[in-house]
Scaffold this active site. Structure first.
Site, short mmCIF file in Angstrom:
data_model
loop_
_atom_site.label_atom_id
_atom_site.label_comp_id
_atom_site.label_asym_id
_atom_site.label_seq_id
_atom_site.Cartn_x
_atom_site.Cartn_y
_atom_site.Cartn_z
N GLU A 45 3.19 -0.29 -11.60
CA GLU A 45 4.73 -0.84 -10.35
C GLU A 45 5.08 0.42 -11.34
OE1 GLU A 45 4.63 -3.19 -8.67
OE2 GLU A 45 5.96 -4.44 -8.90
N CYS A 102 0.85 -1.56 0.02
CA CYS A 102 0.05 -0.03 0.01
C CYS A 102 0.58 1.43 -0.23
CB CYS A 102 -0.92 0.18 1.52
SG CYS A 102 -2.29 -1.18 2.26
N PRO A 160 -4.34 8.83 -3.50
CA PRO A 160 -5.13 9.54 -4.52
C PRO A 160 -3.99 11.44 -4.88
CG PRO A 160 -6.30 8.89 -3.23
CD PRO A 160 -5.08 9.01 -2.22
C1 LIG Z 1 -4.26 -1.96 -12.19
C2 LIG Z 1 -2.90 -1.31 -11.53
C3 LIG Z 1 -2.88 -2.08 -9.86
C4 LIG Z 1 -2.05 -1.22 -8.96
N1 LIG Z 1 -1.42 -1.48 -7.99
C5 LIG Z 1 -1.07 -1.07 -6.53
C6 LIG Z 1 -0.45 -1.56 -5.59
O1 LIG Z 1 -1.02 -2.88 -5.54
N2 LIG Z 1 -0.13 -0.77 -4.47
C7 LIG Z 1 0.65 0.38 -4.77
O2 LIG Z 1 0.32 0.96 -3.79
N3 LIG Z 1 -0.29 1.37 -6.31
C8 LIG Z 1 -0.56 0.18 -7.26
N4 LIG Z 1 -1.37 0.76 -8.27
C9 LIG Z 1 -0.94 2.29 -8.74
C10 LIG Z 1 -0.04 2.65 -9.43
O3 LIG Z 1 1.54 2.56 -9.46
C11 LIG Z 1 -0.47 4.19 -9.92
O4 LIG Z 1 -1.09 4.11 -10.70
C12 LIG Z 1 0.76 5.08 -11.30
O5 LIG Z 1 2.54 4.88 -10.10
C13 LIG Z 1 0.55 5.97 -11.51
O6 LIG Z 1 0.69 6.72 -10.48
P1 LIG Z 1 -0.67 8.10 -10.67
O7 LIG Z 1 -2.29 6.20 -11.18
O8 LIG Z 1 -1.08 8.46 -9.52
O9 LIG Z 1 -0.07 8.33 -11.57
P2 LIG Z 1 0.09 9.98 -12.01
O10 LIG Z 1 1.38 9.81 -11.19
O11 LIG Z 1 -0.48 10.93 -11.43
O12 LIG Z 1 0.66 10.07 -13.36
C14 LIG Z 1 -0.08 10.58 -14.53
C15 LIG Z 1 0.66 10.43 -16.30
O13 LIG Z 1 1.49 11.72 -14.98
C16 LIG Z 1 2.72 10.63 -15.68
N5 LIG Z 1 3.36 11.31 -15.07
C17 LIG Z 1 4.06 11.34 -13.26
N6 LIG Z 1 4.72 11.88 -12.89
C18 LIG Z 1 6.11 12.36 -13.95
C19 LIG Z 1 6.97 13.04 -14.43
N7 LIG Z 1 8.29 13.53 -12.93
N8 LIG Z 1 7.74 12.57 -15.62
C20 LIG Z 1 7.14 11.96 -16.95
N9 LIG Z 1 5.56 12.43 -16.63
C21 LIG Z 1 5.66 11.91 -15.28
C22 LIG Z 1 2.58 9.68 -15.88
O14 LIG Z 1 3.96 8.88 -16.82
C23 LIG Z 1 0.98 9.32 -16.04
O15 LIG Z 1 1.16 9.16 -17.30
C24 LIG Z 1 -1.68 0.78 -9.69
C25 LIG Z 1 -2.07 0.36 -10.40
C26 LIG Z 1 -2.42 -0.44 -11.55
C27 LIG Z 1 -3.33 0.92 -13.08
#
Ligand SMILES: Cc1cc2nc3c(=O)[nH]c(=O)nc-3n(C[C@H](O)[C@H](O)[C@H](O)COP(=O)(O)OP(=O)(O)OC[C@H]3O[C@@H](n4cnc5c(N)ncnc54)[C@H](O)[C@@H]3O)c2cc1C
Length: 381
Positions: A363, A122, A126
């Protein structure tokens, strides 16, 4: 073959058998219903797939990262969603294995290894996804326990786990040096499950919000020292990203295998001029999958060999993003070759294409993996 190679082959064969006999008959149904595969938990536990990274002294399999990848690849060849169960269990477990005290290991690991317990990881919130250093979940020390408050999202196995590896800040002003890990047990007052996500792909994995409201956790359930979690998480991800790469390679190989059989059955095998485009696509798919596989096992081998001074984080990031980009391309092309049929549920390639999209995101997104690679290159002397 030496002993290590033999052990790895053993893992591959066992996983291939389970994938064929147990996962294959369930793959389409798991995708259709989005139901969590409790039967897979039973089966995987029997074969040790859910305790691969747990040391033998705690009842685990003590498998190396290459073996972990081989198990994941074989299952993902049939169903990527069912392979994620193996990965997430390892991702949730590794911080405890790498950083937990003996007392914590004794409390948690045997229950995962011998009692079919599930664990989740975890971290994401958000307001803190890619920017993982900005976790807002707070843990405050009060006597012999911590009080944790926060909200985690997109947590794989959030709704089905027995244990939660939760990352919170104990010292917000210290950013990464203030992040601390805790193991929270299911049923702890204040721990609850929020929204369950309805995803386009990897539908058999349970993805939920995890809410922590005044959750009291004994200090003994802290994972290592205060502020040590960032490095525990990075070391965990270095080991798990090659496995995500292996999941993508298995998925892509599954799509190619299906496509080859389809083309053979159609009789499109004789290099007729009007099919040359398809033959070239097949060749490209095979080459790209082999290149991705080589990168995945190179990264896994780097972890297993523990050679000092090798940029493991860079190879681990490369393997995750290259392999999942290959899986996206291969599955999209497989749908393209099947044309209208490819869009239907008559063939598994449409499921595989939806699953590939998800692997590019979790990931750490593939954009973030590219940043890891670029930063490592630019930091090198
Ligand atoms: C099916 C699924 C399972 C998951 N399971 C887990 C879990 O078990 N545990 C857990 O902790 N998390 C989990 N996650 C979360 C996952 O790791 C995050 O969704 C992911 O790291 C991206 O975070 P975000 O969705 O908040 O996107 P954001 O960080 O808000 O990013 C939005 C967009 O901006 C881009 N971006 C952001 N920052 C930068 C940067 N500095 N440079 C360039 N581009 C950037 C990203 O590539 C993305 O396209 C899961 C996600 C999914 C989809």
């Amino acid at each position: 073959m030496n002993d290590i190679e033999q052990e790895r082959e053993g893992w591959r064969d066992k996983a291939r058998e389970v994938a064929k006999d147990v996962v294959a008959p369930r793959a389409a149904e798991i995708d259709e219903t989005g139901e969590f595969g409790w039967d897979l938990v039973e089966e995987y536990s029997k074969h040790g797939f859910l305790s691969l990274v747990i040391p033998k002294e705690y009842g685990g399999m003590d498998a190396d990262i290459t073996s972990f990848c081989l198990v994941v690849e074989e299952i993902a060849n049939i169903c990527a969603s069912s392979a994620l169960l193996v990965i997430v269990q390892a991702v949730g477990t590794m911080p405890v294995v790498l950083g937990g005290t003996n007392e914590l290991k004794e409390r948690v690991l045997p229950r995962l290894a011998k009692e079919k317990g599930l664990i989740c990881f975890c971290l994401t919130e958000p307001e803190s996804g890619s920017d993982a250093a900005s976790v807002r979940t707070k843990a405050v020390l009060k006597g012999d326990h911590y009080v944790i408050n926060g909200r985690k999202c997109f947590i794989t196995n959030g709704g089905v786990a027995d244990f939660y590896s939760v990352f919170a800040t104990t010292l917000p002003e210290k950013k990464i040096e203030g992040i601390t890990g805790f193991v929270v047990e299911k049923g702890t007052p204040g721990l609850s499950i929020g929204k369950t996500e309805e995803k386009m792909g990897i539908r058999g994995s349970n993805t939920t919000e995890v809410i922590l409201e005044d959750v009291e956790v004994p200090s003994a359930q802290r994972i290592g020292d205060e502020g040590a979690a960032w490095w525990q998480m990075m070391r965990t991800l270095n080991r798990s990203r090659p496995a995500i790469g292996a999941q993508a390679v298995g998925l892509a190989q599954g799509a190619l295998d299906y496509l080859v059989r389809f083309i053979q059955e159609k009789g499109w095998v004789k290099g007729k001029e009007d099919r040359l485009g398809i033959h070239f696509m097949l060749a490209d798919m095979a080459v790209e999958i082999e290149a991705a596989r080589a990168l995945v096992y190179k990264a896994a081998n780097m972890m297993d060999e523990k050679v000092k001074g090798t940029p493991v984080q860079m190879f681990s990031a490369m393997s995750k993003y290259f392999a999942s980009d290959v899986a996206m391309k291969v599955t999209t092309d497989a749908v393209q070759v099947l044309q209208f049929e490819g869009l239907t549920k008559n063939h598994p390639v449409e499921r595989m294409m939806r699953d590939a999209k998800v692997i590019q995101i979790f990931e750490g997104t593939n954009q973030i993996q590219r940043m890891v690679v670029a930063h490592t290159l630019l930091k090198a002397k």
